[in-house]
Design a protein around this motif. Sequence first.
Motif, PDB file in Angstrom:
ATOM      1  N   TRP A   1      -3.984  -6.124  10.611  1.00 51.45           N
ATOM      2  CA  TRP A   1      -2.971  -6.139   9.425  1.00 51.45           C
ATOM      3  C   TRP A   1      -1.753  -6.512  10.282  1.00 51.45           C
ATOM      4  O   TRP A   1      -1.663  -6.555  11.630  1.00 51.45           O
ATOM      5  CB  TRP A   1      -2.649  -4.578   9.130  1.00 51.45           C
TER       6      TRP A   1
ATOM      7  N   GLN B   1      -5.726  -2.899  -4.010  1.00 53.86           N
ATOM      8  CA  GLN B   1      -4.902  -1.627  -3.785  1.00 53.86           C
ATOM      9  C   GLN B   1      -4.444  -0.897  -4.887  1.00 53.86           C
ATOM     10  O   GLN B   1      -4.658   0.380  -4.768  1.00 53.86           O
ATOM     11  CB  GLN B   1      -3.571  -2.002  -2.768  1.00 53.86           C
TER      12      GLN B   1
ATOM     13  N   HIS C   1      -1.127  -0.622  -6.413  1.00 51.78           N
ATOM     14  CA  HIS C   1      -0.082  -0.219  -6.229  1.00 51.78           C
ATOM     15  C   HIS C   1       0.692  -0.546  -7.599  1.00 51.78           C
ATOM     16  O   HIS C   1       1.354  -1.807  -7.531  1.00 51.78           O
ATOM     17  CB  HIS C   1       0.832  -0.468  -5.096  1.00 51.78           C
TER      18      HIS C   1
ATOM     19  N   GLU D   1      -4.307   7.921   5.827  1.00 52.09           N
ATOM     20  CA  GLU D   1      -2.750   6.940   5.262  1.00 52.09           C
ATOM     21  C   GLU D   1      -2.358   6.339   6.518  1.00 52.09           C
ATOM     22  O   GLU D   1      -2.214   5.035   6.250  1.00 52.09           O
ATOM     23  CB  GLU D   1      -1.932   7.970   4.859  1.00 52.09           C
ATOM     24  N   TYR D   2      -2.586   6.610   7.667  1.00 52.02           N
ATOM     25  CA  TYR D   2      -2.011   6.141   8.818  1.00 52.02           C
ATOM     26  C   TYR D   2      -2.571   6.233  10.291  1.00 52.02           C
ATOM     27  O   TYR D   2      -2.338   5.535  11.106  1.00 52.02           O
ATOM     28  CB  TYR D   2      -0.428   6.300   8.876  1.00 52.02           C
TER      29      TYR D   2
ATOM     30  N   SER E   1       2.361  -2.214  11.232  1.00 56.86           N
ATOM     31  CA  SER E   1       1.966  -0.969  12.059  1.00 56.86           C
ATOM     32  C   SER E   1       1.257  -1.668  13.265  1.00 56.86           C
ATOM     33  O   SER E   1       0.258  -1.071  13.595  1.00 56.86           O
ATOM     34  CB  SER E   1       0.947  -0.125  11.127  1.00 56.86           C
TER      35      SER E   1
ATOM     36  N   HIS F   1      -8.961   2.575   7.695  1.00 53.05           N
ATOM     37  CA  HIS F   1      -7.728   1.687   7.158  1.00 53.05           C
ATOM     38  C   HIS F   1      -6.901   1.527   7.994  1.00 53.05           C
ATOM     39  O   HIS F   1      -6.271   2.620   8.751  1.00 53.05           O
ATOM     40  CB  HIS F   1      -7.077   2.088   5.662  1.00 53.05           C
TER      41      HIS F   1
ATOM     42  N   ASP G   1      -0.732   3.597  15.619  1.00 52.09           N
ATOM     43  CA  ASP G   1      -1.053   5.205  15.949  1.00 52.09           C
ATOM     44  C   ASP G   1      -2.117   5.207  16.815  1.00 52.09           C
ATOM     45  O   ASP G   1      -2.340   6.330  17.646  1.00 52.09           O
ATOM     46  CB  ASP G   1      -1.174   5.800  14.537  1.00 52.09           C
TER      47      ASP G   1
ATOM     48  N   TRP H   1      -3.523   6.537  -3.509  1.00 51.58           N
ATOM     49  CA  TRP H   1      -2.622   6.460  -2.153  1.00 51.58           C
ATOM     50  C   TRP H   1      -2.014   8.009  -2.126  1.00 51.58           C
ATOM     51  O   TRP H   1      -0.735   7.890  -2.165  1.00 51.58           O
ATOM     52  CB  TRP H   1      -1.582   5.342  -2.084  1.00 51.58           C
TER      53      TRP H   1
ATOM     54  N   LYS I   1      -4.095   3.226  12.044  1.00 48.85           N
ATOM     55  CA  LYS I   1      -3.639   1.881  12.277  1.00 48.85           C
ATOM     56  C   LYS I   1      -3.051   1.838  13.574  1.00 48.85           C
ATOM     57  O   LYS I   1      -2.884   2.731  14.465  1.00 48.85           O
ATOM     58  CB  LYS I   1      -2.212   1.904  11.280  1.00 48.85           C
TER      59      LYS I   1
ATOM     60  N   ASN J   1      -6.170  -6.634   6.118  1.00 49.18           N
ATOM     61  CA  ASN J   1      -5.191  -6.197   5.088  1.00 49.18           C
ATOM     62  C   ASN J   1      -4.112  -7.275   4.890  1.00 49.18           C
ATOM     63  O   ASN J   1      -3.539  -7.550   5.825  1.00 49.18           O
ATOM     64  CB  ASN J   1      -4.913  -4.762   5.632  1.00 49.18           C
ATOM     65  N   GLU J   2      -4.037  -7.441   3.790  1.00 44.33           N
ATOM     66  CA  GLU J   2      -2.797  -8.237   3.097  1.00 44.33           C
ATOM     67  C   GLU J   2      -2.694  -9.558   3.890  1.00 44.33           C
ATOM     68  O   GLU J   2      -1.524  -9.905   4.367  1.00 44.33           O
ATOM     69  CB  GLU J   2      -1.757  -7.133   3.314  1.00 44.33           C
TER      70      GLU J   2
ATOM     71  N   TYR K   1       4.195   8.294  -0.099  1.00 45.47           N
ATOM     72  CA  TYR K   1       5.126   6.950   0.319  1.00 45.47           C
ATOM     73  C   TYR K   1       6.210   6.497  -0.697  1.00 45.47           C
ATOM     74  O   TYR K   1       7.121   6.195  -0.048  1.00 45.47           O
ATOM     75  CB  TYR K   1       4.309   5.895   1.026  1.00 45.47           C
TER      76      TYR K   1
ATOM     77  N   GLU L   1      -5.960   2.066  -3.185  1.00 44.73           N
ATOM     78  CA  GLU L   1      -4.456   2.661  -2.764  1.00 44.73           C
ATOM     79  C   GLU L   1      -3.916   2.846  -3.941  1.00 44.73           C
ATOM     80  O   GLU L   1      -2.759   2.763  -4.042  1.00 44.73           O
ATOM     81  CB  GLU L   1      -3.665   1.693  -1.728  1.00 44.73           C
TER      82      GLU L   1
HETATM   83  O1  G3I Z   1       3.984   9.461  12.765  1.00 46.45           O
HETATM   84  C1  G3I Z   1       5.099   9.019  12.738  1.00 46.45           C
HETATM   85  C2  G3I Z   1       5.925  10.500  13.373  1.00 46.45           C
HETATM   86  O2  G3I Z   1       5.526  10.890  14.640  1.00 46.45           O
HETATM   87  C3  G3I Z   1       7.374   9.848  13.361  1.00 46.45           C
HETATM   88  O3  G3I Z   1       8.284  11.140  13.899  1.00 46.45           O
HETATM   89  C4  G3I Z   1       7.791   9.272  12.146  1.00 46.45           C
HETATM   90  C5  G3I Z   1       9.450   8.970  12.123  1.00 46.45           C
HETATM   91  O4  G3I Z   1       9.615   7.598  12.609  1.00 46.45           O
HETATM   92  O5  G3I Z   1       7.195   8.095  11.955  1.00 46.45           O
HETATM   93  C6  G3I Z   1       5.910   8.650  11.702  1.00 46.45           C
HETATM   94  O6  G3I Z   1       4.999   7.387  11.282  1.00 46.45           O
HETATM   95  C7  G3I Z   1       5.155   6.778  10.094  1.00 46.45           C
HETATM   96  C8  G3I Z   1       3.890   6.830   9.569  1.00 46.45           C
HETATM   97  O7  G3I Z   1       4.229   6.318   7.945  1.00 46.45           O
HETATM   98  C9  G3I Z   1       3.374   8.157   9.182  1.00 46.45           C
HETATM   99  O8  G3I Z   1       4.279   8.987   8.247  1.00 46.45           O
HETATM  100  C10 G3I Z   1       5.760   5.573  10.267  1.00 46.45           C
HETATM  101  O9  G3I Z   1       7.345   5.497  10.614  1.00 46.45           O
HETATM  102  C11 G3I Z   1       5.768   4.964   8.884  1.00 46.45           C
HETATM  103  O10 G3I Z   1       6.187   3.463   8.757  1.00 46.45           O
HETATM  104  C12 G3I Z   1       4.464   4.973   8.183  1.00 46.45           C
HETATM  105  O11 G3I Z   1       4.509   4.348   6.878  1.00 46.45           O
HETATM  106  C13 G3I Z   1       3.302   4.274   6.230  1.00 46.45           C
HETATM  107  C14 G3I Z   1       3.274   2.435   6.142  1.00 46.45           C
HETATM  108  O12 G3I Z   1       1.850   2.305   5.222  1.00 46.45           O
HETATM  109  C15 G3I Z   1       3.082   1.680   7.384  1.00 46.45           C
HETATM  110  O13 G3I Z   1       2.238   2.271   7.958  1.00 46.45           O
HETATM  111  C16 G3I Z   1       3.158   4.933   4.922  1.00 46.45           C
HETATM  112  O14 G3I Z   1       2.965   6.313   5.285  1.00 46.45           O
HETATM  113  C17 G3I Z   1       1.911   4.351   4.289  1.00 46.45           C
HETATM  114  O15 G3I Z   1       1.910   4.946   2.682  1.00 46.45           O
HETATM  115  C18 G3I Z   1       1.955   2.823   3.973  1.00 46.45           C
HETATM  116  O16 G3I Z   1       0.705   2.433   3.339  1.00 46.45           O
HETATM  117  C19 G3I Z   1       0.667   1.106   3.137  1.00 46.45           C
HETATM  118  C20 G3I Z   1      -1.079   0.729   3.339  1.00 46.45           C
HETATM  119  O17 G3I Z   1      -1.318   1.292   4.890  1.00 46.45           O
HETATM  120  C21 G3I Z   1      -1.142  -0.728   3.096  1.00 46.45           C
HETATM  121  N1  G3I Z   1      -0.896  -1.039   1.567  1.00 46.45           N
HETATM  122  C22 G3I Z   1       0.519  -0.476   1.396  1.00 46.45           C
HETATM  123  C23 G3I Z   1       0.521   0.904   1.351  1.00 46.45           C
HETATM  124  C24 G3I Z   1       2.064   1.114   1.019  1.00 46.45           C
HETATM  125  O18 G3I Z   1       3.001   0.501   2.054  1.00 46.45           O
END
Ligand code: G3I
Length: 383
Positions: A125, A253, A255, A84-85, A128, A121, A91, A328, A88, A168-169, A336, A286
Amino acid sequence: MKTPPHFAEAEFGTMPSRRSALALAAAAVTGALVPAAAGEDDLSLSEAAAEKGLLFGAAVNSHLLEVPDYTEAVRRDSNVIVPEYELKRRDVEPRQGIFRFYGADRILQFAIGNKMSMRGHTLVWHESLPDWLSERLQSKPEEKLLTDYVGYLCKRYRGSIGSWDVVNEAVAPEQGRPDGLRATSPWLQAFGPGYLGTSFHAARDADPNALLVYNDYGVYASSPWHEARRRAVLNLCEKLVSEGAPIDAVGIQGHLRAYGRKIDEGGLSRFVSNLTGMGLRILVTEMDVQDTGGARSVLQRDQDVAAIAGQFLDVVLDNPKAIAVLTWGVSDLHSYLSVAPETRWPDGQLSRGLPLDREYRRKPLWYAIRRSLVSAPKRGGQR
Ligand code: G3I
């Protein structure tokens, strides 16, 4: 290990249309649940998909792979998974030249151990991105910031990751560019529209076999906004294909919104056909269903969520070049949808947009997905 056969080019015969099945699928999830066909009842989602030459799976989180209920649910229903992340750039490369692959490698180890395919994935992008990269793209953009990273990851996971969301996007017609591209993309601002082809060439140069995918959202409904996005994605793909960029597929995707715009069956079907007419394959990458604004009754919400997902999948899977469906996430406990400000319930209740509930029990959405998989035309023999 060569690209798993699932993602290899497949021969597709002419498929009978399934419009009549749409009515059946709709009936199946709007209350009058159609009894499962003989033998269907014990099929998992991945088994139902495999019977049609499709892949089915989910986005997973590496830290949840220590949770038995979670891993059991993934094992039961998935033959393809995607981080999921963990892949990216924020990360993977939090500081320039400092790489972290632990999470992605944990997921790869799980995929290999459970004979699943793995998707990557995403390589390029506008979100992230680590702060250092955002700054460099503005202050001192060098193309190697793009090509070295794409090449490094594709080389590192060559033979393990069978399919990459390379870009992506990249479209945002509402931002006013004539080509419909996302004007605010730091990649576009740094390198111009050519960054798209450059990304796909860098991926192909590093991995000759992976399925290279352009991935985007907002292309399923009846609205000028969705129609403009469909047009922009078609323009982007036509340009890449005409320039000889090594793009293999498009990720839709998926959604969805249970209480938003309706599915534009004709528009979506034509969009998919236009893409496959360019020789591209289609993945649903997704899928989940936002249920905010819905009925208070969970039962009704679950039926409404299932109905739109079944309708969406029936349209996409009617095209024999649609090869995979991923949700997703696995269960409502980790979605999410319940975290993102734009999708979560104001009162903090969990969204119910994934196939399993918070106790990993199947919901009507799970059955709607299986009905769509079971009623999908069988894909041609896999080469
Ligand atoms: O891993 C860190 C963690 O160490 C930290 O303590 C925490 C608090 O800030 O953040 C964690 O990272 C988060 C990550 O998800 C893992 O949970 C990021 O802040 C957060 O922004 C991230 O959100 C993800 C988002 O994409 C941005 O990357 C969502 O889980 C994920 O579902 C979402 O997925 C996207 C697809 O990649 C592209 N299409 C849309 C989809 C939904 O938005």
